[in-house]
Design a protein around this motif. Structure first.
Motif, mmCIF file in Angstrom:
data_model
loop_
_atom_site.group_PDB
_atom_site.id
_atom_site.type_symbol
_atom_site.label_atom_id
_atom_site.label_comp_id
_atom_site.label_asym_id
_atom_site.label_seq_id
_atom_site.Cartn_x
_atom_site.Cartn_y
_atom_site.Cartn_z
ATOM 1 N N LYS A 87 -104.092 71.557 -50.997
ATOM 2 C CA LYS A 87 -103.116 70.292 -51.175
ATOM 3 C C LYS A 87 -103.667 69.091 -51.714
ATOM 4 C CE LYS A 87 -100.415 71.782 -46.989
ATOM 5 N NZ LYS A 87 -100.121 71.448 -45.719
ATOM 6 N N LEU B 50 -103.876 65.197 -51.162
ATOM 7 C CA LEU B 50 -103.733 64.116 -50.163
ATOM 8 C C LEU B 50 -104.045 62.730 -50.924
ATOM 9 C CD1 LEU B 50 -104.419 66.851 -48.565
ATOM 10 C CD2 LEU B 50 -104.561 65.186 -46.454
ATOM 11 N N GLU B 51 -102.816 61.900 -50.612
ATOM 12 C CA GLU B 51 -103.289 60.418 -50.928
ATOM 13 C C GLU B 51 -104.557 59.819 -50.218
ATOM 14 O OE1 GLU B 51 -99.986 57.591 -50.947
ATOM 15 O OE2 GLU B 51 -98.557 59.073 -52.082
ATOM 16 N N SER C 254 -104.517 59.310 -46.648
ATOM 17 C CA SER C 254 -104.069 60.536 -45.781
ATOM 18 C C SER C 254 -105.533 61.286 -45.624
ATOM 19 C CB SER C 254 -103.494 61.585 -46.128
ATOM 20 O OG SER C 254 -102.040 61.045 -46.141
ATOM 21 N N ALA C 255 -106.299 61.142 -47.030
ATOM 22 C CA ALA C 255 -107.855 61.604 -46.521
ATOM 23 C C ALA C 255 -108.600 60.970 -45.717
ATOM 24 C CB ALA C 255 -108.321 61.775 -48.344
ATOM 25 N N ALA D 262 -107.790 62.059 -42.253
ATOM 26 C CA ALA D 262 -108.308 63.276 -42.028
ATOM 27 C C ALA D 262 -109.961 63.289 -41.649
ATOM 28 C CB ALA D 262 -108.145 64.308 -43.172
ATOM 29 N N LEU E 128 -106.093 60.893 -55.253
ATOM 30 C CA LEU E 128 -105.335 62.144 -54.706
ATOM 31 C C LEU E 128 -106.637 62.825 -54.590
ATOM 32 C CD1 LEU E 128 -102.053 63.051 -56.408
ATOM 33 C CD2 LEU E 128 -102.368 61.692 -54.386
ATOM 34 N N SER F 180 -108.220 66.483 -52.774
ATOM 35 C CA SER F 180 -107.879 67.731 -52.443
ATOM 36 C C SER F 180 -108.303 68.417 -50.977
ATOM 37 C CB SER F 180 -108.271 68.696 -53.729
ATOM 38 O OG SER F 180 -109.824 68.945 -53.269
ATOM 39 N N SER F 181 -107.379 69.155 -50.670
ATOM 40 C CA SER F 181 -107.942 69.417 -49.187
ATOM 41 C C SER F 181 -109.042 70.096 -48.961
ATOM 42 C CB SER F 181 -106.685 70.347 -48.357
ATOM 43 O OG SER F 181 -106.505 71.491 -49.502
#
Length: 264
Positions: free
Chosen positions: A7, A9-10, A13-14, A17, A44, A46-47
């Motif tokens: 995914k 993530l903006e 959000s990163a 996390a 952005l 990546s997860s």
């Protein structure tokens, strides 16, 4: 977890996390520690990269980079070295800070630019002779050359950096080239005083160039630089004309945005 789709993530959000403030994650991205892409004007992550980075943070960490207060003090020492023509001292300051974890961008903007601005202002006010400024610029160019960054990982693309005929100040192009290299760009650094037609031909021959950057230190040269830039843009290569007042961080963001716009 490898079976799960990756995914994007903006950055906020990163940061959530990773359990840190947005600005902390932003600094990690800008320094190249946390890989990210700019899509639609937003960073952005990546997860997969978030998980990898988080795992690495759990390992024993080296001492943190020098604090802003220490960088200010080192900037004062840099000024003393440059005024005295102490090239060895200036090189030692720069090398020690980088070895301690200071990014090239922070070294330039917080330790090198303030002394150079002070020297330039002193010359303008008639308190220093021009050779002091020229000697200081030459010392900084050589000191930065010792620190040429070669970060690991895939390059974001290719950039050409130069200043056009009549603009003899090569130090701003050196600073821009080094900041972009640290940010994972492959850079063709063509120095200063380059004829505009030569830059146009260079971009035509080197089709891999994603963005051209023209440094301008004289406000009277902006119009001519924009004319050259328009010709390069018309041939398909995004071109930025930079001047005083912009930070290296802003330059890096603008280059990424220009490259993304071309690729989209």
């Amino acid at each position: 977890m490898s079976g799960q789709p990756e995914k994007l993530l903006e950055l906020q959000s990163a940061a959530d996390a990773l359990g840190v403030h947005y600005q902390t994650a932003y600094r990690w991205v800008r320094s190249g520690r946390l890989p990210a892409e700019i899509i639609g004007g937003k960073y952005l992550v990546s997860s997969h990269d978030i998980a990898k980075f988080g795992a690495g943070r759990d390992l024993p960490q080296a001492p943190g980079a020098p604090s802003p207060a220490r960088l200010v003090r080192q900037g004062d020492r840099m000024l003393e070295s440059l005024l005295a023509g102490d090239e060895t001292g200036a090189r030692k300051i720069a090398r020690r800070l980088v070895d301690e974890g200071t990014t090239i961008v922070d070294l330039i903007e917080q330790v090198i630019v303030p002394p150079m601005q002070a020297i330039g202002q002193a010359w303008h006010d008639g308190n220093l002779t021009i050779w002091v400024e020229h000697r200081a610029s030459a010392i900084i160019e050589r000191a930065l050359g010792d620190l040429l960054p070669n970060p690991r990982g895939r390059r974001r693309g290719t950039v050409v950096v130069t200043a056009l005929s009549g603009d003899l100040h090569s130090l701003p192009t050196t600073m821009a080239a080094m900041a972009l290299r640290e940010a994972h760009w492959h850079v063709h650094h063509l120095g200063a005083d380059l004829p505009g037609e030569e830059l146009i031909d260079f971009c035509a021959i080197h089709g891999e160039v994603d963005v051209a950057v023209i440094s301008v230190t004289d406000s009277d040269a902006v119009v001519g630089a924009e004319e050259v830039a328009d010709k390069i843009r018309a041939a398909g290569t995004p071109t930025l004309v930079g001047g005083s007042g912009k930070t290296l961080g802003e330059l890096i963001d603008e280059v990424q945005h220009a490259a993304d716009s071309r690729r989209s």
